[in-house]
Motif scaffolding. Structure first.
Motif, short mmCIF file in Angstrom:
data_model
loop_
_atom_site.label_atom_id
_atom_site.label_comp_id
_atom_site.label_asym_id
_atom_site.label_seq_id
_atom_site.Cartn_x
_atom_site.Cartn_y
_atom_site.Cartn_z
N ASP A 1 18.07 17.03 -5.52
CA ASP A 1 19.11 16.04 -6.14
C ASP A 1 20.44 16.90 -6.84
O ASP A 1 20.64 16.79 -7.87
N ASN A 2 21.06 17.80 -5.76
CA ASN A 2 22.40 18.52 -6.30
C ASN A 2 23.13 18.83 -5.17
O ASN A 2 22.84 18.30 -3.98
N ASN A 3 24.28 19.44 -5.33
CA ASN A 3 25.25 19.69 -4.32
C ASN A 3 25.09 21.14 -3.78
O ASN A 3 25.68 21.43 -3.10
N GLU B 1 18.97 23.80 2.29
CA GLU B 1 19.15 22.31 2.93
C GLU B 1 20.39 22.43 3.79
O GLU B 1 21.58 22.27 3.36
N MET C 1 23.56 23.78 -1.59
CA MET C 1 22.83 24.27 -0.47
C MET C 1 21.60 25.09 -0.50
O MET C 1 20.35 24.78 -0.03
N ALA D 1 21.36 20.27 5.91
CA ALA D 1 22.06 18.96 5.86
C ALA D 1 23.29 19.11 4.87
O ALA D 1 24.06 18.15 5.11
N LYS D 2 23.30 19.59 3.96
CA LYS D 2 24.29 19.58 3.06
C LYS D 2 25.59 20.70 3.40
O LYS D 2 26.72 20.38 2.80
N ASN E 1 16.30 20.59 7.35
CA ASN E 1 17.56 19.91 7.83
C ASN E 1 17.77 18.48 7.25
O ASN E 1 18.18 17.58 7.92
N VAL E 2 17.18 18.30 5.99
CA VAL E 2 17.14 17.14 5.25
C VAL E 2 17.56 17.54 3.82
O VAL E 2 17.48 18.41 3.49
N ASN E 3 17.94 16.36 3.05
CA ASN E 3 18.21 16.62 1.63
C ASN E 3 17.39 16.33 0.94
O ASN E 3 16.58 15.17 0.88
#
Length: 296
Positions: free
Chosen positions: A114-116, A146, A118, A148-149, A109-111
């Motif tokens: 380094d990309n968009n 991820e 998920m 959070a995304k 539940n964190v990023n």
């Protein structure tokens, strides 16, 4: 609003890892959605610890719901989990080509990436992205999710199956109070299946899960402190050893210099006509040691 929360590691393992048909069906749906492959049969190996799953083709999956950031580096931790899982296969008397696929599937539940995207899959590749082995033969994978995304404001009708399931994970504690959850429960067969599993967690059952979860985290924190203290003690011992070696080298150097000075003095006295007995009395050396110094 109910108390049960799927972001709790123990609740997650209860919903998907319990030894019953409903949990097994929910687990197959989860793996189908996030591994993007049809799952017909799975066996849960150790639901009380890591949620370790074996497919009917013997593919092994370590399923993790990781919410709490620990002091160690999470990507390195899960790389270790993958290596441990892959090396756990029995290979004696077999060819390496018989090794089965192993996957660590991690929900954060964190990023971290380094990309968009998920969902990301990591395999063995070089600096240019060239795979070390053929894609069909790549048997070690880390699959990260991820959460959070997720765009939680995205209209439900525009969400794919992965996004819907993540939205449910993040908000299932709200139950029918959440409008999107309500629609999914009423219309989505997979979410209905998960909801039935979550509903089996009573308030008393949830209290026990929370207590078990608290004890687990206390144990993890204690182990982390002990590991940190052990590492600190190891570093201090290494530093002390380095200092001791330095002092020993300096002492050896001083002894060598003193021996050199004694040798020079003995030779000088001998050349000046002092007898061996006189030199021995002056230098506190026996005659044999003096002779050795003179001849060397």
């Amino acid at each position: 609003m109910r108390s049960a929360n799927l972001l709790n590691d123990f609740a997650f393992k209860y919903v998907f890892g319990e030894d019953c048909k409903e949990a097994n069906d929910a687990l197959k749906s989860l793996l189908t959605v996030f591994l993007e492959r049809k799952v017909h049969h799975v066996v849960v190996k150790n639901p009380r610890l890591d949620l370790l799953v074996e497919f009917d083709d013997r593919t092994m999956v370590d399923l993790e719901m990781q919410l709490r950031q620990t002091q160690d580096h999470l990507p390195i931790r899960f790389s270790y989990y993958l290596a441990r899982l892959h090396s756990s296969q029995e290979l004696e008397g077999k060819y390496y080509g018989e090794l089965k696929e192993t996957i660590v599937l991690v929900f954060f539940n964190v990023n971290l990436i380094d990309n968009n995207r998920m969902c990301n899959t990591f395999t063995l590749k070089n600096e240019d992205g060239l795979s070390f082995v053929k894609e069909t033969e790549d048997r070690m994978k880390i699959r990260t999710v991820e959460m959070a995304k997720l765009d939680v404001n995205k209209p439900l009708k525009e969400m794919n199956e992965q996004e819907k399931m993540i939205y449910y994970f993040l908000n299932c504690h709200k139950g029918m109070d959440d409008s999107k959850i309500k629609v999914m429960i009423e219309s989505d067969g997979v979410i209905q299946m998960l909801e039935k599993r979550v509903e089996t967690i009573s308030d008393d059952g949830w209290k026990k899960i929370i207590e078990d979860f608290r004890k687990l985290h206390e144990n993890e924190e204690r182990m982390e402190r002990q590991l940190e203290e052990a590492h600190k003690a190891q570093e201090e011992a290494k530093k002390a050893l380095q200092e001791a070696n330095k002092l020993s080298q300096e002492a050896d150097k001083k002894v060598e210099e003193a021996n050199k000075q004694v040798k020079q003095m003995v030779r000088k006295m001998y050349e000046d006509g002092f007898s061996l007995d006189q030199i021995s009395e002056y230098c506190s050396l026996n005659v044999d040691e003096i002779q050795v110094l003179i001849k060397s």
